[in-house]
Scaffold this motif. Structure first.
Motif, short mmCIF file in Angstrom:
data_model
loop_
_atom_site.label_atom_id
_atom_site.label_comp_id
_atom_site.label_asym_id
_atom_site.label_seq_id
_atom_site.Cartn_x
_atom_site.Cartn_y
_atom_site.Cartn_z
N LEU A 237 29.42 -22.29 63.70
CA LEU A 237 29.25 -23.16 62.53
C LEU A 237 30.40 -22.95 61.54
O LEU A 237 31.02 -21.88 61.50
N SER A 238 30.65 -23.92 60.71
CA SER A 238 31.77 -23.84 59.77
C SER A 238 31.55 -22.74 58.72
O SER A 238 32.51 -22.18 58.20
N TRP A 239 30.34 -22.44 58.39
CA TRP A 239 30.03 -21.43 57.37
C TRP A 239 29.60 -20.10 57.99
O TRP A 239 28.92 -19.30 57.35
N ALA A 240 30.02 -19.84 59.21
CA ALA A 240 29.59 -18.64 59.96
C ALA A 240 29.96 -17.36 59.22
O ALA A 240 29.18 -16.40 59.22
N GLY A 241 31.11 -17.31 58.57
CA GLY A 241 31.52 -16.10 57.85
C GLY A 241 30.53 -15.73 56.75
O GLY A 241 30.13 -14.57 56.62
N TYR A 242 30.11 -16.74 55.98
CA TYR A 242 29.12 -16.49 54.93
C TYR A 242 27.75 -16.14 55.53
O TYR A 242 27.01 -15.33 55.00
N GLY A 243 27.43 -16.79 56.64
CA GLY A 243 26.16 -16.51 57.32
C GLY A 243 26.09 -15.08 57.82
O GLY A 243 25.05 -14.42 57.71
N TRP A 244 27.21 -14.60 58.37
CA TRP A 244 27.23 -13.21 58.86
C TRP A 244 27.08 -12.22 57.71
O TRP A 244 26.41 -11.21 57.85
N ILE B 245 24.84 -18.71 64.88
CA ILE B 245 25.65 -19.37 63.84
C ILE B 245 27.15 -19.15 64.04
O ILE B 245 27.94 -19.59 63.21
N ARG B 246 27.57 -18.53 65.13
CA ARG B 246 28.98 -18.19 65.29
C ARG B 246 29.93 -19.39 65.32
O ARG B 246 31.08 -19.28 64.92
#
Length: 164
Positions: free
Chosen positions: A49-56, A46-47
């Protein structure tokens, strides 16, 4: 780590103090390694993707919950389980938040047995069976060095019979 002396009666000495065998920690360690591996793999996916911060953040929360549940809890349970043989009794203590214990006076022990499978023999552990004045024999699984514990307990029972 020695068993606390303030929990012993006057003249009582610790003969042997054990935690359960380390084989109980194999699955928690594997769970830790698999969880970290999967979390790193998912983070790499997911690195970009636009929402990667929330995913991490979500991955970190899920991985932390799984690690606490499958690794930390069994480790703490293992560390807070004690099998203690003293000159007067056999003590078993378990638990973290709620503790439970069992004391068997050496003078009340009728017989002592041990058994272990081929795998347990290779690992150096086994099951200790103590028959006392109670109705059913008590079994203690995953006792490290079960043959040595058996011999020491048998000696304490024999010494108790001689002193009576």
């Amino acid at each position: 780590m020695a068993y606390p002396d303030d929990l012993l009666v006057e003249g009582e000495e610790v003969v042997i103090h054990r935690h359960p065998h380390w084989k109980m920690l194999v699955l928690p360690v594997l769970a830790f390694l698999v969880t970290i591996g999967l979390a790193v793999y998912a983070a790499a996916l997911i690195r970009n993707l636009s929402w990667a911060g929330y995913g991490w953040i979500g991955l970190a929360v899920v991985a932390t919950v799984i690690i606490v549940w499958l690794t930390v809890t069994p480790l703490v349970r293992w560390r807070t389980t004690h099998f203690v043989l003293t000159t007067h009794r056999v003590l078993v203590r378990e638990g973290v938040l709620s503790r439970q214990g069992l004391d068997i006076p050496v003078s009340r022990i009728n017989s002592v047995q041990f058994r272990h499978t081929i795998v347990e023999r290779l690992l150096g552990c086994g099951t200790l069976v103590i028959e006392s004045a109670s109705d059913e024999p008590l079994e203690f699984d995953d006792v490290p060095g079960v043959e040595k514990v058996y011999a020491m307990l048998y000696n304490e029972v024999a010494d108790s019979d001689v002193s009576d």
